[in-house]
Write an enzyme that holds these catalytic residues in place. Structure first.
Site, short mmCIF file in Angstrom:
data_model
loop_
_atom_site.label_atom_id
_atom_site.label_comp_id
_atom_site.label_asym_id
_atom_site.label_seq_id
_atom_site.Cartn_x
_atom_site.Cartn_y
_atom_site.Cartn_z
N GLU A 163 4.89 39.48 174.81
CA GLU A 163 3.97 38.34 174.83
C GLU A 163 3.17 38.25 176.12
O GLU A 163 2.21 37.48 176.21
CB GLU A 163 4.75 37.04 174.57
N CYS B 38 13.82 40.33 176.56
CA CYS B 38 14.33 40.22 177.93
C CYS B 38 15.80 39.77 177.92
O CYS B 38 16.66 40.51 177.47
CB CYS B 38 13.43 39.30 178.77
N HIS C 114 8.32 42.15 178.20
CA HIS C 114 7.79 40.95 177.54
C HIS C 114 6.54 41.32 176.74
O HIS C 114 5.46 41.38 177.31
CB HIS C 114 7.43 39.89 178.59
#
Length: 193
Positions: free
Chosen positions: A177, A77, A175
Site C-alpha cells: 500500500e 508486515c 508494504h
C-alpha cells in the site's frame, strides 16, 4: 467483492483503505469473527510490536479464527510476521501458519531497515506482471529467514523471505500500500486470486 481488513489496533489501516479505493474497492474494517468469515478476501495488516499485537488477537479470539480462514488472506508486515511460528520480538508465539521463526537483524546493519529495497526470486500469482528486482517499501527490525514457503526474497545483511505463501495464506514483509504502482498491482493480483 467483500474485502475485510482485520481490526486489532494495528497501525497503517488508512493507507491500505486508500490503496484499495484507488483500485476501485471499498474495504470493511472489523474484528467481528462473523464479518471476517464471510469476506471474499481478508487483509491482516500490522505496524507495531509483536507481543502486544498478539495479546490483542488472543483477547478477541482472532488467534483461533485467522489460521482457520478458508478464503485468501494477505498478511502485511507485522501481519505476516504474526502468521509465522514465533517472533524474537517480545518472545512471541505466532499463529503457526508459516513454518518459520521471525528473528532480529544483526547489528551489522542499520535497524530498522527503512525505505526502498528490491524483491526477487518472485514465485506465485501475487507477482503476476511484476518484474524481478522491483523496489518495494519496507520498515522492519525483524525478518523471516529464507524458507520453502518464500515467494520473494530481499537482501539486507542476509537474504530473507520478503513474501510467503502457503495454501490460501499470503504474506508480504514490504508494504504494497506504500509501494506505488507496483504495490497496487500486487494488491490487485491478491484481489484476483
Amino acid at each position: 467483492m467483500k474485502i475485510v481488513i482485520i481490526n486489532y489496533g494495528a497501525g497503517n489501516i488508512q493507507s491500505i483503505m486508500f490503496a484499495l479505493e484507488r483500485l476501485g474497492y471499498k474495504a470493511v474494517l472489523s474484528d467481528d469473527p462473523k464479518v471476517i468469515q464471510t469476506a471474499d478476501k481478508v487483509i491482516f495488516p500490522g505496524v507495531g510490536e509483536a507481543s502486544s499485537a498478539m495479546k490483542k488477537l488472543i483477547e478477541s479470539g482472532l488467534d483461533n479464527l485467522i489460521p482457520n480462514l478458508k478464503q485468501p488472506v494477505l498478511g502485511i508486515c507485522l501481519g505476516m510476521q504474526l502468521m509465522c511460528q514465533s517472533s524474537e520480538e517480545g518472545n512471541t508465539k505466532g499463529l503457526g501458519i508459516f513454518n518459520v521463526d521471525v528473528i532480529k537483524f544483526t547489528s551489522n546493519v542499520k535497524v530498522p531497515q527503512m525505505g526502498w529495497n528490491q524483491i526477487y526470486n518472485l514465485k506465485s500469482d501475487l507477482f503476476k506482471g511484476i518484474p524481478e528486482n522491483e523496489f518495494m517499501y519496507l520498515v522492519h527490525s525483524f525478518y523471516a529467514p529464507n524458507c520453502p514457503e518464500a515467494i520473494a526474497t530481499t537482501l539486507y545483511d542476509v537474504e530473507y523471505s520478503s513474501a510467503l505463501h502457503k495454501n490460501n495464506f499470503y504474506g508480504t514483509q514490504f508494504h504494497p500500500e506504500k509501494s506505488g504502482d507496483t504495490g497496487e498491482r500486487i494488491l490487485k493480483n491478491f484481489l484476483n486470486i
